[in-house]
Each structure stands twice: as C-alpha cells, then as structure tokens.
Design a protein around this motif. Structure first.
Motif, PDB file in Angstrom:
ATOM      1  N   ILE A 321     -11.462  -5.164  -0.104  1.00  0.00           N
ATOM      2  CA  ILE A 321     -11.624  -3.865  -0.756  1.00  0.00           C
ATOM      3  C   ILE A 321     -12.256  -2.877   0.218  1.00  0.00           C
ATOM      4  O   ILE A 321     -11.826  -1.730   0.339  1.00  0.00           O
ATOM      5  CB  ILE A 321     -12.488  -3.994  -2.023  1.00  0.00           C
ATOM      6  N   ARG A 322     -13.259  -3.349   0.930  1.00  0.00           N
ATOM      7  CA  ARG A 322     -14.008  -2.481   1.836  1.00  0.00           C
ATOM      8  C   ARG A 322     -13.125  -1.888   2.923  1.00  0.00           C
ATOM      9  O   ARG A 322     -13.359  -0.760   3.387  1.00  0.00           O
ATOM     10  CB  ARG A 322     -15.161  -3.272   2.449  1.00  0.00           C
ATOM     11  N   GLU A 323     -12.101  -2.621   3.333  1.00  0.00           N
ATOM     12  CA  GLU A 323     -11.231  -2.160   4.415  1.00  0.00           C
ATOM     13  C   GLU A 323     -10.517  -0.861   4.071  1.00  0.00           C
ATOM     14  O   GLU A 323     -10.225  -0.057   4.958  1.00  0.00           O
ATOM     15  CB  GLU A 323     -10.205  -3.245   4.752  1.00  0.00           C
ATOM     16  N   THR A 324     -10.188  -0.654   2.804  1.00  0.00           N
ATOM     17  CA  THR A 324      -9.464   0.560   2.401  1.00  0.00           C
ATOM     18  C   THR A 324     -10.282   1.429   1.454  1.00  0.00           C
ATOM     19  O   THR A 324      -9.764   2.407   0.895  1.00  0.00           O
ATOM     20  CB  THR A 324      -8.138   0.184   1.698  1.00  0.00           C
ATOM     21  N   TYR A 325     -11.548   1.103   1.281  1.00  0.00           N
ATOM     22  CA  TYR A 325     -12.367   1.786   0.275  1.00  0.00           C
ATOM     23  C   TYR A 325     -12.621   3.244   0.642  1.00  0.00           C
ATOM     24  O   TYR A 325     -12.640   4.110  -0.241  1.00  0.00           O
ATOM     25  CB  TYR A 325     -13.692   1.051   0.091  1.00  0.00           C
ATOM     26  N   ASP A 326     -12.805   3.546   1.928  1.00  0.00           N
ATOM     27  CA  ASP A 326     -13.039   4.928   2.316  1.00  0.00           C
ATOM     28  C   ASP A 326     -11.851   5.813   1.936  1.00  0.00           C
ATOM     29  O   ASP A 326     -12.029   6.965   1.512  1.00  0.00           O
ATOM     30  CB  ASP A 326     -13.306   5.031   3.820  1.00  0.00           C
ATOM     31  N   HIS A 327     -10.645   5.288   2.095  1.00  0.00           N
ATOM     32  CA  HIS A 327      -9.458   6.052   1.696  1.00  0.00           C
ATOM     33  C   HIS A 327      -9.473   6.302   0.187  1.00  0.00           C
ATOM     34  O   HIS A 327      -9.216   7.431  -0.270  1.00  0.00           O
ATOM     35  CB  HIS A 327      -8.189   5.305   2.105  1.00  0.00           C
ATOM     36  N   TYR A 328      -9.795   5.278  -0.577  1.00  0.00           N
ATOM     37  CA  TYR A 328      -9.897   5.417  -2.036  1.00  0.00           C
ATOM     38  C   TYR A 328     -10.967   6.432  -2.421  1.00  0.00           C
ATOM     39  O   TYR A 328     -10.787   7.221  -3.360  1.00  0.00           O
ATOM     40  CB  TYR A 328     -10.212   4.043  -2.642  1.00  0.00           C
ATOM     41  N   LEU A 329     -12.083   6.439  -1.698  1.00  0.00           N
ATOM     42  CA  LEU A 329     -13.198   7.326  -2.039  1.00  0.00           C
ATOM     43  C   LEU A 329     -12.878   8.793  -1.782  1.00  0.00           C
ATOM     44  O   LEU A 329     -13.620   9.674  -2.240  1.00  0.00           O
ATOM     45  CB  LEU A 329     -14.447   6.934  -1.255  1.00  0.00           C
ATOM     46  N   GLY A 330     -11.800   9.087  -1.077  1.00  0.00           N
ATOM     47  CA  GLY A 330     -11.426  10.480  -0.870  1.00  0.00           C
ATOM     48  C   GLY A 330     -11.283  11.214  -2.189  1.00  0.00           C
ATOM     49  O   GLY A 330     -11.807  12.320  -2.364  1.00  0.00           O
ATOM     50  N   PHE A 331     -10.579  10.604  -3.143  1.00  0.00           N
ATOM     51  CA  PHE A 331     -10.382  11.226  -4.449  1.00  0.00           C
ATOM     52  C   PHE A 331     -11.682  11.212  -5.249  1.00  0.00           C
ATOM     53  O   PHE A 331     -12.023  12.182  -5.929  1.00  0.00           O
ATOM     54  CB  PHE A 331      -9.275  10.505  -5.215  1.00  0.00           C
ATOM     55  N   VAL A 332     -12.434  10.116  -5.158  1.00  0.00           N
ATOM     56  CA  VAL A 332     -13.719  10.017  -5.867  1.00  0.00           C
ATOM     57  C   VAL A 332     -14.666  11.107  -5.390  1.00  0.00           C
ATOM     58  O   VAL A 332     -15.355  11.754  -6.195  1.00  0.00           O
ATOM     59  CB  VAL A 332     -14.346   8.621  -5.647  1.00  0.00           C
TER      60      VAL A 332
END
Length: 460
Positions: A321-332
C-alpha cells in the motif's frame, strides 16, 4: 477510550434542546461509525435519561426492562408503547437504531405519532431517535409521507469530522502522518480510534490480524442500506478507482445506462457517494462527476477489496500500500486543502471572503480548487500537490494555473493564485510576488488559532 473530541457545535445544539422546557422530537442520523451514539450520550450524560439500543425483535419488552432500571415507576404502567411512553412523560428518552423498531413493526411510526399528539406534545418530554440506515431514516422518519412528519422539532445528519480534528486524537503526530491517517480513516471516529501510531506499523499488524475490522466492514455498512450489495460494491469500486462519469462507471461495471441511474441515486441519498459539478455551473449541469464520499471507502476499495484473498492468506503487506499511497493521497490532500481554505476564510477572509468553493474542469483541463465571491467578482485559483516542491517547480505550477484560469471565462474578475503542497521551497519569495502559497507548516497556525491577520501570514 478516547475522550469526547470535537463536535462542539453539535453538542451545544443538542444540550440546548435537551435542557429546555418544551417537547422535543430530535432525529439524529448518519452513516454507521460516524459517532451518533457517542455524541448523544455525551449530551445526556448528566441528565436522567433512558438509553435503549433497538434490536431485531421483542423491543417493547427490552425497552421496558431498560426503562425500569432508571425509572422504577414504569413497571406499573400499561404494558404497551402508549402506556410505557406515558410513564416516561417529561423524561429524556433516547432510542438508538430506530429502524429496527420499524422493521419489527411498521406501525410503530403511526403509534409514536398518536402518543406524541395526544400525550407528549404539551410536555417537556425529549424523544431522541437515532439511525444508521440513512435511507430508512430519510424515507420512513423524515419524509413528508412519514407519520412523524411535522412532529420533529429538529434533525441532525451527522457527518465525518474535519481533518483538523485528528490533531486532538493524536496531539504528538506530525501533519504528514495525520494526512496519511486521514487517507484511511477520514473523520470517522470509529476508524480513527482503531489507529495506533506509528501508522504504518499499526496498519501492518491490522492487516495480519485474524480479527481485523477491514474484512467485513464495508459489507456491514452496505447491508444497513441495501438488500443486495454486489452491484453497489461494483459501482463503488469503479468510482474509487477513478471512474467518475456515468459512462466510465457503466463501462467498468457492465451495467446499461437505464440500470445505473437508480443505483447512483441511492448511493447519493445514503451519503456514500457525492455528485459534483464544476463550481462555476449549476447543480443541474450535465458535466457532473461522481466521487466516493469518504476516504475509508475509497481506501478500502482501492487497497483492501482487490487483495482480500491475499490478506486472508497472510501474503499481503502494508508495504505494498505504501508504495502507491502518495499517489492516492493526491486526491485526499485536495479535501484537506479545501478544509484548510475554509478555515482561512472563516478567520481571515484571505484577500477576500469567498462564498463558494469547489473543483473546476472542462474536457482535459482541471483546477483543483476555485473559490469565488460572485458579488465582488473575485476568484482564487488554487492547485494542490501532495509533493515537496522546489521554488522552480512551484513557479511552473503557478504559471500553468494562470493559463488555466483564462479558460474559466471570468474576464472582468479580480484573480488571485494559490498553491497548497506538502512542502514548498522559499515560500517567502513567492509570497512577496503576490502568490498565496501554503504547506504543512501553515496547518499548525490553523490548529492553534494563531491567524491574527493577513500581514502576519505574509511575514511567516
């Protein structure tokens, strides 16, 4: 257990109603886990009251037994709802998960209406009804077709708390970690209180736990609202994966247009998704996009749902999860930045006080946040980046933002340009040139209520 946190306005409003002298019928509803019960119990904690959690059957007997423990005189009343409620006249009565009473006996609504009209209306009785099934509370209790329509004196749809409330749960955490936590929990108290810091260590343990709440949580949530959940899960998965238009959702799920509309409507009604239009357009605009309403659902469908089998087998790690979490957090982080600007708007008005804020898009062009004051014809255009930016990168983003602002069509408006990022090199220089730029360091000022004036902000 965490102490009671935030919800100050809601708590104050409830306390005022519950300590008054007139009859009150208050409806409190909202999605499961959002904190309805804790809020109401906090509001009545020093008041003599009956709290009853409705179950699937035999509720009258269970309610009487509960009430008798607090008010022994109830045992001498007639053993039906009319007699029991009459014995509690003038008292504070809280019935949680009221939809269970409706499922057991659909006539309970008419029965409560009759008791209110004939017996309780001119008393100081306080009747508080809670429900986690938003669809049932909306249709059966709040709608104009409901027998209780016109009897309620107040209603409250409880929503997740804001991002800045997380600091009260985790006072020693840094803002970066709080954004990471918010990406999973949103502002939903139950999920927040499950988390232990450091966040990634806790998540690793939670995913490997045989009793993790992750496995069945969304099924439980959807079953509160819908009789069959598979299609709704498919639609929510599509939206969580970035399919935001009806066509994209339809293509992902395989549903025809005539099939998908009622599902989307029901998901909006229950508060699980939202439909947004560009902030410059009317709500009826055909350019609407759909988004999952809270971060927990987005997180679950993005990271948990596709990996349930591996989680069961013990072969899935939080590190994936951590590997792509920064990308996910863009919307958050866009949601966080929006709340940040709203706080600034309340305290400082920024260069002007905006009256509406939202996203803007047209074809492939997007602006993360656009704040408007239509009366003064002033606009603030803001890009949001979950990145650490050099001064050069920040300038490039702001220059492109000026280009996109021209596409919006506000030719005679006064325009301002802003940027919210994880960190920004040399903010002071950019601010001297008139740009409004903020990073995580500035969040500290919001939380500590240290926004004294715009000049001080520019000097930071």
């Amino acid at each position: 257990m965490f102490p009671f946190i935030d919800r100050r306005e809601e708590l104050k409003a409830l306390r005022e109603r519950l300590t008054g002298k007139s009859f009150e019928l208050i409806i409190v509803y909202g999605r499961r886990r959002v904190g309805k019960t804790r809020l109401v119990l906090e509001a009545v904690k020093d008041l003599p009251h009956v709290y009853y959690l409705a179950v699937e059957g035999d509720n009258l007997r269970h309610f009487r037994e509960t009430a008798e423990r607090v008010f022994p005189e109830v045992r001498y009343s007639r053993e039906d709802w009319e007699g029991t409620l009459h014995a509690l006249k003038g008292k504070v009565i809280v019935i949680d998960e009221f939809p269970n009473l409706i499922k057991e006996n659909p006539q309970i609504l008419s029965l409560f209406q009759r008791v209110i009209d004939l017996d309780l209306l001119n008393s100081s009785t306080k009747l508080v009804l809670l429900g986690s099934s938003v669809s049932m509370m909306t249709e059966k209790v709040l709608s104009y077709k409901s027998p209780l329509y016109g009897r309620r004196t107040g209603s409250m749809k409880l929503r997740p708390m804001g991002f800045f409330s997380l600091r009260e749960f985790f006072p020693k955490a840094g803002w970066k970690e709080l954004v990471e936590v918010y990406g999973m929990t949103d502002g939903i108290p139950f999920y927040i209180t499950q988390v232990k810091l450091p966040f990634w260590e806790w998540l690793e343990k939670e995913l490997s736990s045989p009793v993790s709440f992750f496995r069945d949580e969304v099924d439980f949530l959807l079953k509160y609202e819908f009789s069959e959940v598979s299609t709704y899960k498919r639609i929510l998965e599509a939206i969580a994966l970035g399919k935001t238009t009806p066509k994209e959702i339809r293509d992902f799920t395989g549903l025809r247009h005539s099939d998908i509309s009622p599902y989307l409507r029901n998901l909006i009604e229950t508060g699980l998704i939202v439909r947004e239009v560009p902030v410059t357009e009317k709500r009826t605009s055909k350019r609407g996009r759909y988004y999952v309403a809270d971060n927990f659902l987005a997180f679950w469908f993005r990271f948990i749902f596709p990996n349930l089998s591996r989680i069961e087998e013990g072969t899935f790690s939080a590190e994936e999860i951590r590997e792509t979490y920064d990308h996910y957090l863009g919307f958050v982080f866009e949601k966080v930045a929006r709340q940040f600007l709203i706080e600034l708007n309340k305290a400082y008005k920024l260069p002007f006080r905006f009256t509406k804020i939202g996203r803007w898009w047209h074809k492939k062009e997007e602006i993360d946040l656009l704040a408007l004051n239509e009366g003064e014809k002033k606009a603030l255009f803001v890009e949001v980046k979950w990145k650490s930016l050099s001064e050069r990168e920040a300038r490039g983003i702001l220059k492109d933002l000026e280009r996109k602002a021209e596409l919006v069509g506000l030719e005679e408006w006064e325009k301002f340009y802003g940027l919210v990022a994880r960190s920004i090199e040399d903010k002071a220089r950019l601010r001297e040139e008139g740009f409004l730029v903020w990073n995580l360091e500035d969040f500290e000022l919001i939380k500590n209520n240290r926004w004294e004036n715009i000049k001080k902000l520019q000097e930071l």
